[in-house]
Design a protein around this motif. Sequence first.
Motif, PDB file in Angstrom:
ATOM      1  N   GLY A 116       6.451  -3.064   0.143  1.00 35.95           N
ATOM      2  CA  GLY A 116       5.754  -2.035  -0.514  1.00 35.95           C
ATOM      3  C   GLY A 116       5.252  -1.054   0.037  1.00 35.95           C
ATOM      4  N   LEU A 117       4.263  -1.615   1.185  1.00 35.87           N
ATOM      5  CA  LEU A 117       3.565  -0.808   1.783  1.00 35.87           C
ATOM      6  C   LEU A 117       4.427   0.032   3.079  1.00 35.87           C
ATOM      7  CD1 LEU A 117       0.091  -2.637   2.591  1.00 35.87           C
ATOM      8  CD2 LEU A 117       0.707  -0.751   1.213  1.00 35.87           C
ATOM      9  N   SER A 118       5.481  -0.874   3.665  1.00 37.00           N
ATOM     10  CA  SER A 118       6.214  -0.364   4.743  1.00 37.00           C
ATOM     11  C   SER A 118       6.966   0.795   3.928  1.00 37.00           C
ATOM     12  CB  SER A 118       6.920  -1.494   5.201  1.00 37.00           C
ATOM     13  OG  SER A 118       7.914  -1.999   4.234  1.00 37.00           O
ATOM     14  N   ALA A 119       7.575   0.820   2.958  1.00 38.98           N
ATOM     15  CA  ALA A 119       8.153   1.939   2.303  1.00 38.98           C
ATOM     16  C   ALA A 119       7.326   3.180   2.150  1.00 38.98           C
ATOM     17  CB  ALA A 119       8.904   1.291   0.987  1.00 38.98           C
ATOM     18  N   GLU A 120       6.109   2.757   1.591  1.00 40.15           N
ATOM     19  CA  GLU A 120       5.304   4.013   1.115  1.00 40.15           C
ATOM     20  C   GLU A 120       4.795   4.739   2.436  1.00 40.15           C
ATOM     21  OE1 GLU A 120       0.705   4.448  -0.735  1.00 40.15           O
ATOM     22  OE2 GLU A 120       1.532   2.542  -0.640  1.00 40.15           O
ATOM     23  N   PHE A 121       4.742   4.083   3.874  1.00 41.21           N
ATOM     24  CA  PHE A 121       4.395   4.711   4.910  1.00 41.21           C
ATOM     25  C   PHE A 121       5.568   4.664   5.850  1.00 41.21           C
ATOM     26  CE2 PHE A 121       0.495   2.495   3.903  1.00 41.21           C
ATOM     27  CZ  PHE A 121      -0.199   3.328   3.808  1.00 41.21           C
ATOM     28  N   GLY A 122       6.661   4.868   5.273  1.00 38.48           N
ATOM     29  CA  GLY A 122       7.779   5.106   5.835  1.00 38.48           C
ATOM     30  C   GLY A 122       8.265   4.221   7.348  1.00 38.48           C
ATOM     31  N   ARG A 123       7.637   3.018   7.247  1.00 36.19           N
ATOM     32  CA  ARG A 123       7.977   2.095   8.329  1.00 36.19           C
ATOM     33  C   ARG A 123       8.508   0.904   8.061  1.00 36.19           C
ATOM     34  NH1 ARG A 123       2.041   1.609  10.576  1.00 36.19           N
ATOM     35  NH2 ARG A 123       2.923   0.063  12.324  1.00 36.19           N
TER      36      ARG A 123
END
Length: 691
Positions: free
Chosen positions: A467-474
């Motif tokens: 969820g966070l990795s997709a939000e920050f593009g990482r």
Amino acid sequence: MADRAASALSLPDDWPAHADTSLTLNRMGSFDWDLISGLMHLDEPGLDVFDLHPDEYDGHPASLAVRVPPDEAVRLDSMVAQALKRGNDRYGAYFRIRCRNGTLRWTHTQACVRRDETGRPVRIIGIVRDATQELADSSARVEVDVERRRQASVVESTTAALAHARTIQDVIELLKGSHGLKLLGATSLVMGLLESGRIHLVAEGPEDAFVPGTRYTRVDEQYPMSEVVRTLTPRFIESKEDFAESYPLLWPHIKGLGISAAAYLPLIAQARPIGALGLLYRDKTGFTLEDRNLLVALGSSIAQSLQRAVLYEQEHDLAEGLQQAMLPRRIPEVPGAQIAVRYRSARLGRDIGGDWYDIIALPGGRVGAVIGDVQGHDTHAAAVMGQLRIVLRAYAAEGHPPATVMARASVFLHELDTGRFATCTYAEVDLSTGVVQTVRAGHVDPLIRDEDGSCRRVPVPGGLPLGLSAEFGRLEYPVSTVELDPGQTLLLFTDGLVEQPGADLDDGMQFLTALVHDGPRDLQLLADRMCEVVDQRAGDDDVALLLLLRRRGAITAQAGGRLQQHVGQNDPEALRSARHMVRAAVLAWGARERVDEVELAADEMITNALLHTDGGAFVTVRVLSGSERRLRIEVEDGSSALPRRRDAGESGVSGRGLMLIDRLSECWGVESRGSGKCVWCEFLIPDRLET
């Protein structure tokens, strides 16, 4: 004007009363003590207060000693001396006198000190009076106040204790405990809850006192709990005769218990009855008004607590059912592996969270092991967990490599727009080779336990939580490769097993490592032991999950067996991990004599893809079966430019890769794959594994 008004009212001749008359009627006497001569005049009412005849008093205070006990005389003398010494104008005191019949009686004196022009005390003028009734009334008031404070304390103590009760059984145990019954002043209690027009008995009263046929009773039946629920009015049974006459169905069953009185209270919450409480007493007859008020107040507090408990249990059952529905119903049988899973709920709160585990049987003797934790401890977290578990299983079953599975799951969670993130570890185990490819998204590192019991932490490079990795593009999730030898066990778990409030995570990991090292050899017993110890020390920590996977002895490689890993550009660790994966697969699949050739060819293919394309590469190792058993290496990249074989020349370096692959392998080729390509080569390997 005043005289005319007085005469018009025809007042008595002795109005207003003389001071002596007022004193006499109120059992008060006066004294005048001349300090110079030492004489004390005590009038007749004063003598009556001291229970003395006139001929028994000679005008000296010492004559009063026959009525004033020595300790009281010392206290009075000391008080008078202090008043004279300090210059006080007045003093007063309560003291006891001993009457002619030997009884003690409370008396009160109050006096004014007169002084001369130099300030020397010369005279004390005062009164004495009988204070028996005054102090009796005061004592009664004190006793009433004490009783009221006791009653308030009982209500407060019971309410405070009930505040910690979460379930109906918690409420019952608190009330039935010795401390609870002592507070209530009862011998035992019975309790029933209203369910669909019937009263369900949930607390039976004295030991061995269950009355057959009363587990469920109708509201219209002739039982005390039915009556108070029906009328919403407390019922106080003040004697055995009252009990026998009012409830002939119940009394024959309990008359041998020595019950002499009982109080039945309706339990009312939110203006509706939810049940009834019965308090049974021995050696008690009747209920005072204070008793009744106290019990009614307690009934209200108990009802509120029971209402909370009922709502909690309903919510808990719903939440637990939801979570259990989201978790796997069974763990599949996986040839070549022993698997144990455990689930432990938190002790406080809703006992539910977003923790989950999964075992996914994959083609080619592989198995996927997943463990994760969605942020939060509520039904929303459980719902998100269920969706996330399903998509992870789907992506893995589609054949995507571990890094892709994790990245796609992160995108999915981000697109759900729940505001939640999740930590996760996904391990893909090839049971024929023992190669474990692991990706980690903000989760705790796994452990590996050797066959001799030694245990070590496996550092796994990780990416951001799902969820966070997709939000920050990482969305990069590096793959870590280790070998799981026969007899070794992979342990995946959530942070509830190692985190303690105020403690360092590393300390928790060391504790768990030591626990695994000293634990039983049997996998199921080891899982049980770990949960027992963690339960004892975790307390109210969040939900903890445990997944153990032990590799059995080597199994025969199957057709379609496959390992896959992504190698990113400028990622030396991923390149080393891919080489390790290839070598481990070759050894496990029985091609020990060709391991160097296969590893060299694979290294050339991977290096060529990284040097001549802009992106990373996917490396796949699999076994092909047919008339000949072959091991196939595939390197897929995103470039459509096909490699070509050319002469490198005597001093050239570039161009030797494909020549080397051609010499080492039985065959090789290039296939177009959408916008990219796949370079592959194959090696003949023996039909049976080496032993």
